[in-house]
Design a protein around this motif. Structure first.
Motif, PDB file in Angstrom:
ATOM      1  N   GLY A   1       0.782  -1.232   0.000  1.00  0.00           N
ATOM      2  CA  GLY A   1       0.000   0.000   0.000  1.00  0.00           C
ATOM      3  C   GLY A   1       0.813   1.281   0.000  1.00  0.00           C
ATOM      4  N   LEU A   2       2.125   1.170  -0.167  1.00  0.00           N
ATOM      5  CA  LEU A   2       2.972   2.365  -0.103  1.00  0.00           C
ATOM      6  C   LEU A   2       2.740   3.345  -1.251  1.00  0.00           C
ATOM      7  CD1 LEU A   2       6.340   0.828   1.127  1.00  0.00           C
ATOM      8  CD2 LEU A   2       4.715   2.216   2.416  1.00  0.00           C
ATOM      9  N   ILE A   3       2.381   2.841  -2.422  1.00  0.00           N
ATOM     10  CA  ILE A   3       2.137   3.746  -3.557  1.00  0.00           C
ATOM     11  C   ILE A   3       0.898   4.595  -3.273  1.00  0.00           C
ATOM     12  CG2 ILE A   3       1.546   3.881  -6.011  1.00  0.00           C
ATOM     13  CD1 ILE A   3       3.201   1.253  -6.339  1.00  0.00           C
ATOM     14  N   GLY A   4      -0.170   3.946  -2.858  1.00  0.00           N
ATOM     15  CA  GLY A   4      -1.384   4.674  -2.498  1.00  0.00           C
ATOM     16  C   GLY A   4      -1.139   5.655  -1.370  1.00  0.00           C
ATOM     17  N   ALA A   5      -0.388   5.225  -0.368  1.00  0.00           N
ATOM     18  CA  ALA A   5      -0.080   6.093   0.769  1.00  0.00           C
ATOM     19  C   ALA A   5       0.699   7.327   0.317  1.00  0.00           C
ATOM     20  CB  ALA A   5       0.712   5.323   1.811  1.00  0.00           C
ATOM     21  N   ALA A   6       1.637   7.139  -0.595  1.00  0.00           N
ATOM     22  CA  ALA A   6       2.412   8.274  -1.095  1.00  0.00           C
ATOM     23  C   ALA A   6       1.514   9.257  -1.830  1.00  0.00           C
ATOM     24  CB  ALA A   6       3.532   7.793  -2.013  1.00  0.00           C
ATOM     25  N   LEU A   7       0.591   8.742  -2.625  1.00  0.00           N
ATOM     26  CA  LEU A   7      -0.293   9.627  -3.385  1.00  0.00           C
ATOM     27  C   LEU A   7      -1.236  10.396  -2.470  1.00  0.00           C
ATOM     28  CD1 LEU A   7      -1.162   7.399  -6.466  1.00  0.00           C
ATOM     29  CD2 LEU A   7       0.301   9.423  -6.424  1.00  0.00           C
ATOM     30  N   VAL A   8      -1.825   9.734  -1.485  1.00  0.00           N
ATOM     31  CA  VAL A   8      -2.806  10.429  -0.653  1.00  0.00           C
ATOM     32  C   VAL A   8      -2.164  11.414   0.314  1.00  0.00           C
ATOM     33  CG1 VAL A   8      -4.539   8.617  -0.869  1.00  0.00           C
ATOM     34  CG2 VAL A   8      -2.980   8.594   1.083  1.00  0.00           C
ATOM     35  N   ASN A   9      -0.854  11.419   0.431  1.00  0.00           N
ATOM     36  CA  ASN A   9      -0.177  12.430   1.238  1.00  0.00           C
ATOM     37  C   ASN A   9      -0.101  13.776   0.538  1.00  0.00           C
ATOM     38  OD1 ASN A   9       0.369  11.110   3.644  1.00  0.00           O
ATOM     39  ND2 ASN A   9       2.155  10.104   2.797  1.00  0.00           N
ATOM     40  N   VAL A  10      -0.414  13.802  -0.752  1.00  0.00           N
ATOM     41  CA  VAL A  10      -0.423  15.058  -1.506  1.00  0.00           C
ATOM     42  C   VAL A  10      -1.754  15.760  -1.235  1.00  0.00           C
ATOM     43  CG1 VAL A  10      -0.348  16.099  -3.808  1.00  0.00           C
ATOM     44  CG2 VAL A  10       1.037  14.068  -3.307  1.00  0.00           C
ATOM     45  N   PRO A  11      -1.730  17.011  -0.793  1.00  0.00           N
ATOM     46  CA  PRO A  11      -2.977  17.729  -0.550  1.00  0.00           C
ATOM     47  C   PRO A  11      -3.877  17.736  -1.790  1.00  0.00           C
ATOM     48  CG  PRO A  11      -1.118  18.963   0.315  1.00  0.00           C
ATOM     49  CD  PRO A  11      -0.550  17.822  -0.479  1.00  0.00           C
ATOM     50  N   GLY A  12      -5.130  17.389  -1.597  1.00  0.00           N
ATOM     51  CA  GLY A  12      -6.095  17.387  -2.685  1.00  0.00           C
ATOM     52  C   GLY A  12      -6.111  16.123  -3.518  1.00  0.00           C
ATOM     53  N   ALA A  13      -5.302  15.139  -3.163  1.00  0.00           N
ATOM     54  CA  ALA A  13      -5.230  13.908  -3.952  1.00  0.00           C
ATOM     55  C   ALA A  13      -6.553  13.139  -3.952  1.00  0.00           C
ATOM     56  CB  ALA A  13      -4.111  13.007  -3.437  1.00  0.00           C
ATOM     57  N   CYS A  14      -7.386  13.386  -2.969  1.00  0.00           N
ATOM     58  CA  CYS A  14      -8.668  12.663  -2.914  1.00  0.00           C
ATOM     59  C   CYS A  14      -9.530  12.950  -4.142  1.00  0.00           C
ATOM     60  CB  CYS A  14      -9.420  12.988  -1.644  1.00  0.00           C
ATOM     61  SG  CYS A  14      -9.837  14.724  -1.460  1.00  0.00           S
ATOM     62  N   SER A  15      -9.248  14.037  -4.847  1.00  0.00           N
ATOM     63  CA  SER A  15     -10.025  14.348  -6.050  1.00  0.00           C
ATOM     64  C   SER A  15      -9.622  13.491  -7.247  1.00  0.00           C
ATOM     65  CB  SER A  15      -9.881  15.831  -6.411  1.00  0.00           C
ATOM     66  OG  SER A  15      -8.541  16.125  -6.786  1.00  0.00           O
ATOM     67  N   VAL A  16      -8.471  12.812  -7.159  1.00  0.00           N
ATOM     68  CA  VAL A  16      -8.001  11.991  -8.283  1.00  0.00           C
ATOM     69  C   VAL A  16      -7.726  10.542  -7.889  1.00  0.00           C
ATOM     70  CG1 VAL A  16      -7.027  13.928  -9.570  1.00  0.00           C
ATOM     71  CG2 VAL A  16      -5.581  12.666  -7.981  1.00  0.00           C
ATOM     72  N   TYR A  17      -7.730  10.234  -6.594  1.00  0.00           N
ATOM     73  CA  TYR A  17      -7.441   8.877  -6.130  1.00  0.00           C
ATOM     74  C   TYR A  17      -8.753   8.176  -5.816  1.00  0.00           C
ATOM     75  CZ  TYR A  17      -5.085   5.046  -3.725  1.00  0.00           C
ATOM     76  OH  TYR A  17      -4.614   3.812  -3.366  1.00  0.00           O
ATOM     77  N   SER A  18      -9.060   7.150  -6.580  1.00  0.00           N
ATOM     78  CA  SER A  18     -10.342   6.474  -6.458  1.00  0.00           C
ATOM     79  C   SER A  18     -10.361   5.462  -5.322  1.00  0.00           C
ATOM     80  CB  SER A  18     -10.674   5.788  -7.782  1.00  0.00           C
ATOM     81  OG  SER A  18     -11.839   5.037  -7.687  1.00  0.00           O
ATOM     82  N   VAL A  19      -9.480   4.465  -5.413  1.00  0.00           N
ATOM     83  CA  VAL A  19      -9.478   3.390  -4.421  1.00  0.00           C
ATOM     84  C   VAL A  19      -8.138   2.671  -4.452  1.00  0.00           C
ATOM     85  CG1 VAL A  19     -10.444   1.669  -5.988  1.00  0.00           C
ATOM     86  CG2 VAL A  19     -10.838   1.417  -3.541  1.00  0.00           C
ATOM     87  N   GLY A  20      -7.786   2.061  -3.344  1.00  0.00           N
ATOM     88  CA  GLY A  20      -6.564   1.280  -3.289  1.00  0.00           C
ATOM     89  C   GLY A  20      -6.818  -0.060  -2.628  1.00  0.00           C
TER      90      GLY A  20
END
Length: 51
Positions: free
Chosen positions: A28-47
Protein backbone atom coordinates in the motif's frame (compact mmCIF):
# COMPACT_ATOMS: atom_id res chain seq x y z
CA UNK A 1 6.20 13.66 0.13
CA UNK A 2 8.29 14.11 -2.98
CA UNK A 3 7.96 16.03 -6.20
CA UNK A 4 7.10 12.77 -7.99
CA UNK A 5 3.82 12.24 -6.13
CA UNK A 6 2.94 15.90 -6.45
CA UNK A 7 3.54 15.79 -10.20
CA UNK A 8 1.47 12.61 -10.63
CA UNK A 9 -1.48 14.19 -8.82
CA UNK A 10 -1.04 17.41 -10.83
CA UNK A 11 -1.07 15.52 -14.15
CA UNK A 12 -4.12 13.51 -13.13
CA UNK A 13 -5.96 16.74 -12.29
CA UNK A 14 -4.94 18.36 -15.59
CA UNK A 15 -6.26 15.41 -17.58
CA UNK A 16 -9.33 14.99 -15.36
CA UNK A 17 -8.34 11.36 -14.73
CA UNK A 18 -8.65 9.20 -11.63
CA UNK A 19 -6.28 6.51 -10.42
CA UNK A 20 -6.72 3.29 -8.45
CA UNK A 21 -3.97 1.08 -7.10
CA UNK A 22 -3.67 -2.66 -6.46
CA UNK A 23 -0.55 -3.49 -4.52
CA UNK A 24 1.00 -6.58 -3.05
CA UNK A 25 4.73 -6.35 -2.43
CA UNK A 26 4.57 -2.65 -1.60
CA UNK A 27 1.84 -3.15 1.02
CA UNK A 28 0.00 0.00 0.00
CA UNK A 29 2.97 2.37 -0.10
CA UNK A 30 2.14 3.75 -3.56
CA UNK A 31 -1.38 4.67 -2.50
CA UNK A 32 -0.08 6.09 0.77
CA UNK A 33 2.41 8.27 -1.09
CA UNK A 34 -0.29 9.63 -3.39
CA UNK A 35 -2.81 10.43 -0.65
CA UNK A 36 -0.18 12.43 1.24
CA UNK A 37 -0.42 15.06 -1.51
CA UNK A 38 -2.98 17.73 -0.55
CA UNK A 39 -6.10 17.39 -2.69
CA UNK A 40 -5.23 13.91 -3.95
CA UNK A 41 -8.67 12.66 -2.91
CA UNK A 42 -10.03 14.35 -6.05
CA UNK A 43 -8.00 11.99 -8.28
CA UNK A 44 -7.44 8.88 -6.13
CA UNK A 45 -10.34 6.47 -6.46
CA UNK A 46 -9.48 3.39 -4.42
CA UNK A 47 -6.56 1.28 -3.29
CA UNK A 48 -6.32 -2.43 -2.64
CA UNK A 49 -3.38 -4.18 -1.07
CA UNK A 50 -2.51 -7.62 0.15
CA UNK A 51 0.11 -8.50 2.73
Amino acid sequence: MSAVEERVVELLREKNWMIATAESCTGGLIGAALVNVPGACSVYSVGFFSV
